[in-house]
Design a protein around this motif. Sequence first.
Motif, PDB file in Angstrom:
ATOM      1  N   LYS A 233     -34.349  11.336 -19.320  1.00 50.02           N
ATOM      2  CA  LYS A 233     -33.121  10.523 -18.799  1.00 50.02           C
ATOM      3  C   LYS A 233     -32.199  10.150 -20.099  1.00 50.02           C
ATOM      4  O   LYS A 233     -31.030   9.824 -19.911  1.00 50.02           O
ATOM      5  CB  LYS A 233     -33.786   9.262 -18.063  1.00 50.02           C
ATOM      6  CG  LYS A 233     -34.222   9.693 -16.810  1.00 50.02           C
ATOM      7  CD  LYS A 233     -34.567   8.789 -15.840  1.00 50.02           C
ATOM      8  CE  LYS A 233     -35.068   8.857 -14.559  1.00 50.02           C
ATOM      9  NZ  LYS A 233     -35.211   7.584 -13.557  1.00 50.02           N
TER      10      LYS A 233
ATOM     11  N   LYS B 160     -26.818  15.886 -12.754  1.00 47.26           N
ATOM     12  CA  LYS B 160     -27.840  15.218 -13.539  1.00 47.26           C
ATOM     13  C   LYS B 160     -29.221  14.920 -12.790  1.00 47.26           C
ATOM     14  O   LYS B 160     -30.445  14.948 -13.262  1.00 47.26           O
ATOM     15  CB  LYS B 160     -27.377  13.702 -14.033  1.00 47.26           C
ATOM     16  CG  LYS B 160     -26.082  13.896 -15.024  1.00 47.26           C
ATOM     17  CD  LYS B 160     -25.523  12.488 -15.249  1.00 47.26           C
ATOM     18  CE  LYS B 160     -24.428  12.859 -16.281  1.00 47.26           C
ATOM     19  NZ  LYS B 160     -23.589  11.390 -16.354  1.00 47.26           N
ATOM     20  N   HIS B 161     -29.031  14.704 -11.548  1.00 45.24           N
ATOM     21  CA  HIS B 161     -30.252  14.287 -10.757  1.00 45.24           C
ATOM     22  C   HIS B 161     -30.890  15.641 -10.431  1.00 45.24           C
ATOM     23  O   HIS B 161     -32.277  15.494 -10.582  1.00 45.24           O
ATOM     24  CB  HIS B 161     -29.780  13.755  -9.350  1.00 45.24           C
ATOM     25  CG  HIS B 161     -30.673  13.649  -8.154  1.00 45.24           C
ATOM     26  ND1 HIS B 161     -32.023  12.679  -8.306  1.00 45.24           N
ATOM     27  CD2 HIS B 161     -31.113  14.437  -7.082  1.00 45.24           C
ATOM     28  CE1 HIS B 161     -32.580  12.886  -7.298  1.00 45.24           C
ATOM     29  NE2 HIS B 161     -31.996  13.965  -6.646  1.00 45.24           N
TER      30      HIS B 161
ATOM     31  N   GLN C 295     -21.983  12.276  -4.066  1.00 44.50           N
ATOM     32  CA  GLN C 295     -22.908  12.934  -4.808  1.00 44.50           C
ATOM     33  C   GLN C 295     -22.223  13.457  -6.238  1.00 44.50           C
ATOM     34  O   GLN C 295     -22.949  13.727  -7.056  1.00 44.50           O
ATOM     35  CB  GLN C 295     -23.501  14.233  -4.050  1.00 44.50           C
ATOM     36  CG  GLN C 295     -24.842  13.843  -3.392  1.00 44.50           C
ATOM     37  CD  GLN C 295     -24.519  13.149  -1.932  1.00 44.50           C
ATOM     38  OE1 GLN C 295     -23.478  13.440  -1.252  1.00 44.50           O
ATOM     39  NE2 GLN C 295     -25.227  12.034  -1.659  1.00 44.50           N
ATOM     40  N   ARG C 296     -20.959  12.934  -6.472  1.00 48.94           N
ATOM     41  CA  ARG C 296     -20.361  13.365  -7.649  1.00 48.94           C
ATOM     42  C   ARG C 296     -20.368  12.100  -8.459  1.00 48.94           C
ATOM     43  O   ARG C 296     -20.664  12.282  -9.605  1.00 48.94           O
ATOM     44  CB  ARG C 296     -18.774  14.237  -7.552  1.00 48.94           C
ATOM     45  CG  ARG C 296     -18.792  15.401  -7.266  1.00 48.94           C
ATOM     46  CD  ARG C 296     -17.443  15.873  -6.818  1.00 48.94           C
ATOM     47  NE  ARG C 296     -17.087  15.848  -5.322  1.00 48.94           N
ATOM     48  CZ  ARG C 296     -15.615  15.571  -4.962  1.00 48.94           C
ATOM     49  NH1 ARG C 296     -14.793  15.822  -5.814  1.00 48.94           N
ATOM     50  NH2 ARG C 296     -15.308  15.965  -3.565  1.00 48.94           N
ATOM     51  N   ILE C 297     -20.042  11.028  -7.848  1.00 50.90           N
ATOM     52  CA  ILE C 297     -19.752   9.994  -8.656  1.00 50.90           C
ATOM     53  C   ILE C 297     -20.751   8.884  -8.061  1.00 50.90           C
ATOM     54  O   ILE C 297     -20.569   8.488  -6.843  1.00 50.90           O
ATOM     55  CB  ILE C 297     -18.330   9.441  -8.832  1.00 50.90           C
ATOM     56  CG1 ILE C 297     -17.602  10.474  -9.672  1.00 50.90           C
ATOM     57  CG2 ILE C 297     -18.382   8.050  -9.368  1.00 50.90           C
ATOM     58  CD1 ILE C 297     -16.315  10.134  -9.813  1.00 50.90           C
ATOM     59  N   LYS C 298     -21.587   8.185  -8.790  1.00 52.69           N
ATOM     60  CA  LYS C 298     -22.363   6.956  -8.219  1.00 52.69           C
ATOM     61  C   LYS C 298     -22.351   5.875  -9.089  1.00 52.69           C
ATOM     62  O   LYS C 298     -22.663   5.909 -10.217  1.00 52.69           O
ATOM     63  CB  LYS C 298     -23.927   7.410  -7.885  1.00 52.69           C
ATOM     64  CG  LYS C 298     -24.076   8.236  -6.609  1.00 52.69           C
ATOM     65  CD  LYS C 298     -25.617   8.099  -6.281  1.00 52.69           C
ATOM     66  CE  LYS C 298     -25.665   8.990  -5.008  1.00 52.69           C
ATOM     67  NZ  LYS C 298     -26.973   8.955  -4.335  1.00 52.69           N
TER      68      LYS C 298
ATOM     69  N   TYR D  70     -28.380  10.712 -19.170  1.00 53.23           N
ATOM     70  CA  TYR D  70     -27.687   9.365 -18.686  1.00 53.23           C
ATOM     71  C   TYR D  70     -27.282   8.486 -19.786  1.00 53.23           C
ATOM     72  O   TYR D  70     -26.662   7.674 -19.840  1.00 53.23           O
ATOM     73  CB  TYR D  70     -28.544   8.468 -17.678  1.00 53.23           C
ATOM     74  CG  TYR D  70     -28.897   9.093 -16.474  1.00 53.23           C
ATOM     75  CD1 TYR D  70     -27.968   9.412 -15.381  1.00 53.23           C
ATOM     76  CD2 TYR D  70     -30.222   9.592 -16.316  1.00 53.23           C
ATOM     77  CE1 TYR D  70     -28.370   9.942 -14.252  1.00 53.23           C
ATOM     78  CE2 TYR D  70     -30.387  10.333 -15.233  1.00 53.23           C
ATOM     79  CZ  TYR D  70     -29.576  10.682 -13.962  1.00 53.23           C
ATOM     80  OH  TYR D  70     -29.989  10.930 -12.807  1.00 53.23           O
TER      81      TYR D  70
ATOM     82  N   LYS E 140     -20.751  13.216 -12.464  1.00 50.57           N
ATOM     83  CA  LYS E 140     -21.489  14.509 -12.668  1.00 50.57           C
ATOM     84  C   LYS E 140     -23.192  13.990 -12.216  1.00 50.57           C
ATOM     85  O   LYS E 140     -24.049  14.572 -12.437  1.00 50.57           O
ATOM     86  CB  LYS E 140     -21.763  15.013 -14.092  1.00 50.57           C
ATOM     87  CG  LYS E 140     -22.071  16.312 -13.960  1.00 50.57           C
ATOM     88  CD  LYS E 140     -21.516  17.026 -15.446  1.00 50.57           C
ATOM     89  CE  LYS E 140     -21.799  16.445 -16.512  1.00 50.57           C
ATOM     90  NZ  LYS E 140     -21.304  16.787 -17.866  1.00 50.57           N
ATOM     91  N   TRP E 141     -23.167  13.246 -11.038  1.00 49.11           N
ATOM     92  CA  TRP E 141     -24.463  12.707 -10.535  1.00 49.11           C
ATOM     93  C   TRP E 141     -25.244  13.754 -10.101  1.00 49.11           C
ATOM     94  O   TRP E 141     -26.451  13.792 -10.444  1.00 49.11           O
ATOM     95  CB  TRP E 141     -24.246  11.542  -9.587  1.00 49.11           C
ATOM     96  CG  TRP E 141     -25.468  10.798  -9.280  1.00 49.11           C
ATOM     97  CD1 TRP E 141     -26.175   9.822  -9.760  1.00 49.11           C
ATOM     98  CD2 TRP E 141     -26.406  11.146  -8.359  1.00 49.11           C
ATOM     99  NE1 TRP E 141     -27.406   9.570  -9.345  1.00 49.11           N
ATOM    100  CE2 TRP E 141     -27.735  10.282  -8.361  1.00 49.11           C
ATOM    101  CE3 TRP E 141     -26.533  12.313  -7.351  1.00 49.11           C
ATOM    102  CZ2 TRP E 141     -28.864  10.468  -7.526  1.00 49.11           C
ATOM    103  CZ3 TRP E 141     -27.599  12.191  -6.348  1.00 49.11           C
ATOM    104  CH2 TRP E 141     -28.515  11.510  -6.501  1.00 49.11           C
TER     105      TRP E 141
ATOM    106  N   GLN F   2     -21.433   6.516 -12.921  1.00 46.32           N
ATOM    107  CA  GLN F   2     -22.059   7.685 -13.335  1.00 46.32           C
ATOM    108  C   GLN F   2     -21.367   9.035 -12.641  1.00 46.32           C
ATOM    109  O   GLN F   2     -21.433   9.277 -11.421  1.00 46.32           O
ATOM    110  CB  GLN F   2     -23.538   7.717 -12.910  1.00 46.32           C
ATOM    111  CG  GLN F   2     -24.427   8.755 -13.636  1.00 46.32           C
ATOM    112  CD  GLN F   2     -24.461   8.492 -15.061  1.00 46.32           C
ATOM    113  OE1 GLN F   2     -24.144   9.357 -15.804  1.00 46.32           O
ATOM    114  NE2 GLN F   2     -25.046   7.348 -15.481  1.00 46.32           N
TER     115      GLN F   2
END
Length: 631
Positions: free
Chosen positions: A551, A542-543, A530-533, A555, A538-539, A536
């Motif tokens: 966006k 941002k989500h 949930q941190r890095i996807k 993003y 800070k996922w 990306q």
Amino acid sequence: MCGIAGLFHYESVKPVDPRRVERMCDALVHRGPDGSGVWTAPGVGLGHRRLSIIDLEGSPQPMASADGRAQIVFNGEIYNYRELRRELGQMGAKFRTDGDTEVILAAWQRWGPDCLSRLNGMFAFALYDTEKRELFLARDRLGVKPLFTARLSDGSLAFASELKGLLAHPLLRREVDPLAVEDYLAWGYVPDHRSILKGVEKLAAGHYQLLKHGAPPAAPVQYWDVSFADRHTGSEADMSAELLHHLRQGVASRMVSDVPLGAFLSGGVDSSSVVALMAEGSAQPATTCSIGFDVKALDETTYAQQVAEQFGTRHHARTVDPDDFTEIDTLAAMFDEPFADASALPTWRVAQLAREHVTVALSGDGADEAFAGYRRQVFHAREEQARSMLPAKLREPVFGALGRFWPKADWAPRFLRAKTTFQSLARSGAEGYARALSVTDEAGRAALYTPDFLRARGDYRAETPFIEMMENAPARSGLDAAQYADLKFWMPGDILTKVDRTSMAVSLEAREPLLDHRLIEFASQIPERQRIKGAQGKWLMKHTMERYLPKDILYRQKQGFVMPITEWFRGPLAGEARGIASNAVLARTGWFDTGRLGRIAEEHISGRNDHGRLLWQLLMLEKSLVRLGIG
């Protein structure tokens, strides 16, 4: 927000000259132009410069407790002081003011050092208990507010919000610590475990120190730390909802003020998120400020304007010349110690703009460290996956050889710049991340030093404390350890120092809602997925903010304040670059091979190599030495 300074005689109870404390405070007038005060008693003196934010007329400092048994000087804000005031009042505490300073006094008298666990805020304070005859020094959990200390030859300990407060004392030795020079060249700043001057220390973030008359100063005690060792187990939706709660809580708590309040707005994720939550939590339009550049590649004002229009803020923008190098001497004077983060210049400019309209400004600092928003953290997570697939016995010879022989291609697209990645993979995760974060690597520094300086440096290497911090971090993964070190090492030494000095230079209080310790503690337990996807970082943040922000704000590629120092040293500062090698200040130190410095300058000016950051480091070191009276 204020400036504090003082003296404490720990060897014997000597009288303190109030004029000496006053001179130390006068050096901090920029931190507190609205008032001043000094209190002395046998063996102790406390001084204060005030920037009035809360209880504008009713909370002068130094302040005595209601019963007169304790005195305090305090720099910062306690955001939950009203709740604490009610709780302490129910226990019998009496209050004469409406501010947060008196609440700290009452909390100390009720709970002693344990009061720190109840304070939600940014702070550095000195509290003298006349009954116990002891001085209590404390610094907030993340290190938003600074505190310098030094033992003097007369058996006293001096303290101040900035080094310039200590420099006003005639007994302070001005001898440079060579290990601090090593640290500075590695990181671009002097980290909190050291000071540029021998004998000067910085109270570490999340620590306190108790001093008693007749005893040497006790070692600082850590009262708070953050752990990445645990993980949230709820659903993604639950984590997002809880994150939003903490974000709202952090912003709302920092909007309490008796003076005009606004926000820095760059148009990036973090400052835009703060502005969105400010707008949600207030019936009045927020005041926002941004700085732009007349070079399109450096300018983000269109994104800031987009956010300002979306939330109906009273927006103020100013375009500055990216060749804004004429204030280098002023910048060096703000920091006292050498400080080579070139983004300090635009940070100072946006603080100047904000001060024209408000006295308090909220910033977006802290989210990248807490939520894995830096590109280097994403790269490190990928490298850690690669390391996990190959044992060190294979990685070191294979990637070490590739790192040695692969051509250095700073001009090439990023995906072709493999040399640094190979060099990193040949090392441990902690060693690789330290290398990624450093400005000048170990080999580069060693090539600059004279034999005499190498002997003075001895076995010490600047990366060692950072690597040890990562290796001993309360963490499950390499990404955890990297974020822990960013929060504990990089952030107080670089980011928070930059914001504190540049904002205080214009008597502006900067607040960091994304560094609310409850938010940081929550963020440290977010699962890596949930941190890095993908690419990306800070996922989850941002989500979560998709309900507020478009966006293209959330993003787009992170930019940040970038100054064209490479071009400066090939153009208007070429003379300064050449002068570094022959400069009398640096030459007299005997630390550097001046022939090597000359070659570096010519390589850079000709375009054969990019040494812009190193030249900026050396220039700021020279300016700092002059400022300290050593040049």
